[in-house]
Write an enzyme that holds these catalytic residues in place. Structure first.
Site, short mmCIF file in Angstrom:
data_model
loop_
_atom_site.label_atom_id
_atom_site.label_comp_id
_atom_site.label_asym_id
_atom_site.label_seq_id
_atom_site.Cartn_x
_atom_site.Cartn_y
_atom_site.Cartn_z
N GLU A 93 -17.99 8.01 60.03
CA GLU A 93 -18.63 6.84 59.44
C GLU A 93 -18.66 6.89 57.92
O GLU A 93 -18.58 7.96 57.32
CB GLU A 93 -20.07 6.71 59.97
CG GLU A 93 -20.10 6.32 61.43
CD GLU A 93 -21.49 6.34 62.03
OE1 GLU A 93 -21.76 5.48 62.88
OE2 GLU A 93 -22.31 7.20 61.67
N CYS A 108 -20.59 5.94 50.46
CA CYS A 108 -20.95 7.27 50.95
C CYS A 108 -19.93 7.60 52.04
O CYS A 108 -19.83 6.88 53.04
CB CYS A 108 -22.37 7.17 51.53
SG CYS A 108 -22.91 8.63 52.42
N CYS A 115 -20.19 17.93 62.30
CA CYS A 115 -20.54 18.93 61.28
C CYS A 115 -20.98 20.22 61.98
O CYS A 115 -21.71 20.16 62.97
CB CYS A 115 -21.68 18.41 60.39
SG CYS A 115 -22.13 19.57 59.06
N CYS A 119 -28.13 21.76 60.65
CA CYS A 119 -29.46 21.50 60.07
C CYS A 119 -30.32 20.81 61.15
O CYS A 119 -29.87 19.84 61.78
CB CYS A 119 -29.35 20.63 58.83
SG CYS A 119 -28.38 21.40 57.53
N CYS A 122 -30.93 16.81 61.03
CA CYS A 122 -29.83 15.90 60.70
C CYS A 122 -29.12 15.37 61.95
O CYS A 122 -28.79 16.13 62.86
CB CYS A 122 -28.83 16.63 59.80
SG CYS A 122 -27.38 15.64 59.41
N CYS A 334 -29.63 7.69 55.00
CA CYS A 334 -29.23 9.07 54.73
C CYS A 334 -29.53 10.00 55.90
O CYS A 334 -30.64 10.03 56.41
CB CYS A 334 -30.03 9.51 53.51
SG CYS A 334 -29.40 10.96 52.79
#
Ligand code: SAH
Length: 346
Positions: A93, A108, A115, A119, A122, A334
């Site tokens: 995305e 962005c 990933c 974390c 996230c 975010c």
């Protein structure tokens, strides 16, 4: 069938060779180059200063992109979230943000499918990791956003899916193209990392001119390792001292990103500890209010808590900004990028 050559991502030298190889004048390359990077047109027929024969040749032998827009959502605040599909069926995305009263258009973008950093707060981490994006796939995100909106991107943040410094070579390649081809200034490009020490040292050697942002998110080792597994490998104090060296070597300030999560890292003591930890680091602080969605395990702090935290850092002499929340209604805020399509791991 022979695969078509993908044009977006190629430099002027490549385009010139392609033109000459196919019996065209060399200067056509510059025209194509402008259509790709400055105008970002949707199709070959829009390249109006090319002869019909050149356009036919391009249609036959090349394609503009290897990725495509699979889905697009527009937020009430006019933030746009794009879902891109790659040629192997994976997705990533990107988000386009327009800030009112500002001419800046910030994209962005993603560097990986999923990933691996894990974390705890996230959304992308929940996808797991599939693969690095190719430089061309990174570059095409900007091209397609420009082609789709007819607007010119002025700022890029590498804050989409993935850890950019784990895809180091393709990151550097794409930044070179953004600077030289798309003519986006180095200072208008920001790379965000969870803090990979060897790669930060490598960036310092490269005389990196873009902004480096560090997802610190905690005021000490103990709190950091509870939410960011990367801290088990690269310790808090070492990270800060490597960043200090980085600022000395590059002469550039770093941005400390800090996501405020209720009861986790948002206390007065946390703010004081953070202020001390980064007091000698040439840095600005960007506070990010935790973005919640229905699946979030964490909560965002109250406005009052956020202001107190900000005040303590400011009193210590830091310049502090609070990141505006954009596109929350379409999960484009975010840290919320995680494709709802299932085949991230085909
Ligand atoms: N891997 C890089 C790039 C990701 S940028 C990095 O860690 O910096 C995305 C930013 O959003 C990071 O600072 C990340 O920690 C933060 N983030 C993740 N989840 C979030 C959430 N729910 N709310 C606010 N910020 C979040």
């Amino acid at each position: 069938m022979e695969d078509k050559i993908t044009l977006v991502g190629k430099d002027i030298k490549y385009l010139e060779a392609l033109m000459i190889e196919n019996g065209q004048s060399k200067f056509r390359a510059k025209q194509i180059y402008n259509w790709l990077y400055l105008k970002s047109v949707k199709d070959y027929d829009s390249m109006t200063d090319l002869p019909a024969a050149t356009r036919e040749l391009l249609k036959e032998k090349t394609q503009l992109c290897s990725i495509s827009i699979k889905d697009k959502q527009i937020s009430k605040d006019s933030t746009i979230k794009y879902l891109f599909e790659h040629s192997d069926g994976t997705y990533a995305e990107a988000v386009l943000m327009r800030f009112d009263n500002r001419a800046n258009l910030t994209a962005c973008i993603s560097t990986q499918v999923g990933c691996p950093m894990g974390c705890t707060f996230c959304a992308t981490a929940k996808l797991g990791f599939t693969r690095n994006l190719e430089a061309e796939e990174i570059i095409q995100q900007i091209f397609l956003i420009q082609a789709d909106t007819g607007l010119k991107i002025t700022n890029i943040v590498f804050m989409g899916q993935g850890e950019p410094l784990l895809n180091f070579d393709n990151l550097i390649k794409s930044i070179k193209i953004f600077r030289e081809q798309f003519q986006i200034g180095a200072r208008r490009i920001t790379v965000s990392t969870c803090g990979l020490i060897p790669q930060i040292k490598k960036l310092a050697e490269l005389d990196f001119q873009s902004t480096l942002a560090i997802s610190l998110h905690a005021p000490n080792q103990e709190k950091r390792q509870a939410i960011m597994p990367v801290a088990n490998k690269y310790k808090f104090d070492e990270l800060i001292s490597v960043l200090k060296k980085y600022t000395e070597q590059t002469g550039r300030r770093v941005t400390i990103e800090y996501v405020l999560m209720k009861g986790i890292n948002d206390g007065i003591e946390d703010a004081k500890q953070l202020a001390i930890a980064i007091s000698k680091l040439k840095s600005n602080v960007n506070l990010i209010v935790y973005n919640q969605n229905e699946k979030s395990e964490y909560k965002k702090p109250s406005k009052e808590t956020i202001q107190k935290f900000k005040y303590i850092l400011e009193a210590s002499g830091k310049k502090v900004t609070i990141r505006l929340e954009r596109g929350a209604d379409i999960d484009a805020a975010c840290g919320q990028l995680s494709s709802k399509f299932k085949n991230n791991n085909p």
